[in-house]
Design a protein around this motif. Sequence first.
Motif: not given
Length: 688
Positions: A294-295, A301, A297-298
């Motif tokens: 998740d980190d 982005q 992916r952030r």
Amino acid sequence: MGKDESSKKRRKLNNSNSSEPIRQTPVDVYKRVVEFEETEAQIRPADKDAVLFKKICQDIRDLFSDIVALKAKNTEEAKDKINAKRIEASLHLVALKKLNRLEKVRTRAGRDALHKEKQRVDSTHLLLQNLLYEADHLNKEVTKCLQFKSKDEEIELVPIEDFYENAPTEISRQEVTKTDEHQLQLARLEWELRQRRELAGACNELVASKERVAAAIAATRSRLEALAPHLKDVLKSTKPLQECLALRLDEKRDEARAASLLPLPLFLLYANGSAYSDALGAKTVTVGISGDEDDARRLEQLSIVDSELVISNDSDSDQENNDDEHRDKKKRHHRSSKISKEEKAEAKKKAVLRKHPLSIQLSVKVADGTALNLVFSYLLHLKFVVVKFTVTLPKPVTGVSAADVLSGHCILNELYPADTGNDSPHPATTYLLNSAGIKEDFNYFISEVGRPYIWAQRMCGLDFMAAVLDKNKSNKVVQPCQSLSVTTVENFILTLKKRLKSRVELMKELQDLESGKILSVKGNMPLRLSGSLTQWQSVGWPEYSQSPSTAFLISEGVVNNNDMLYRAIITRQSAKLVALVALRSDYPKKAPIFSLTLYWNGTHHSGINDDIRDIERVINTQWIAEDNKQTTLSLQMTKLLTYLDILLETTGSSEFPPDKVMLFPFRGRNRMKPYKFLKQGTGVFVQF
């Protein structure tokens, strides 16, 4: 009665008339005298009055002298003359007073004239200043007018030749514009406006087309998203089949999803490491991905948003940028006012040393189950790879020195020549740290982030030395090279397996040495050893470097602080031999280096004793790897015990009776001892 009353009335009337003052026209005598003297002061010349003043003063002096002389006579005639002269002197004093008044009148008149002139000069000066201010204001207005730039000057117009060539005749009007620059500028602006309107129309059409394509893509994506649950149901139904066939499809799918979030250097390492693991098998090499997806992916982005912001900021006007920067500075200042300097420095350090949320785990195993686990991380700001490591042992290791050789850094130290992992391989690291306000070198943070080995960079396709030598790439970011990663991964795994296997064998050998066991080598040395190993332990570089027996080795660069250092104590009766042993990182490619000190009848080492120097020369240089099961260190320790017995037995001391067969106890001018072993019968020792 009547007469008396009338007479009384007359007297009263006369008395009343006599008491009333006589009313006359008032005359200001002082004023008339002042006006007369002012007129006289203007008429009379001042220089003549000055001469008259001096003459009167002299006359008064003369009169005073005459009066003094007459008083001395004290006669009646003298008294009359004194009175006459007093009157004459008084008249002279009156004349002096008048001259003084006239001078004061002249002084006052001159002062008034001077004041009037000053006022006139001040008025003229003020008028001059007003005129100068107006002139300066007019000059500024003229300069402003001359420096005025119209908005049309900021517009980049097409060249005049292209304008006359492409513009229609109703806009170009060559008969007018070629002679009038103003009309030419207006015509070019009109042509520019028409072209921009046409381009704006084309842009609107493209935007509409883009929106239609985006709508089609969104519709397709929605259909695919609706299909995803059905695909998941299909995959769930295939899980029993995957378990029966021992397939890792789900794990590989998860790893592939995580691999898409890796930075390019780590992705190359993962791809090549996985390929090599599939070729050799998971029992030898395993590769995996760890971290927070998740980190990652952030972070991906945020990087996309930052790039879009850079593009949009380039298209904005300078004024908007300046306003935004000003507001940002105010906000940052407002926030930073509540943050201490230590917190700011810590935040900067964390930002500079920030790692990518995902890392690569590479594990290499040998036959006995010993595994070296490596964790590769990518530093986002410094743009290179760091490595952390742990060792997994099949069973606990007994002995301090034996456990040290299986520590992660000891195994990886100088895996390739001069690659200790203590310095950053990126030439720009120092500048990046300094720009962030960090004064420490990168090796200060190695314990926190990991070691930047050069082989780790090459495994990820990074070659900073090639970028430095290539002038065309000196100002560009180093791009990972896939071919470099492929060749380095294979070479590294093979080299690491050899190093790990040799360290496991060395660990077993050191365990025996710490317990005092020395395995003799059959056929190479006699089985009878009179001395015994009483101590074996690791030592630090300060203790090793302070020993007199190691000074020459250190000065010649044969031993350095990256080597593994040990101390062995061998005793035989009252004799004690202290051996400082240095093992290179690439052991057993190179033999250990021994430095000897003998404590018997004094202290003896190679610097002052030829026999000790001969033993060191033989044991350090006459090393030949033979096909046997014993390692080099065991062979050298066996030789050292044998050479000590020969040295002590050839001294002729009754404490050490001869136990070895020697043709000659010593020979030659240097009285060389017999350290060479010949396989004749039970074995015999001769000189080299």
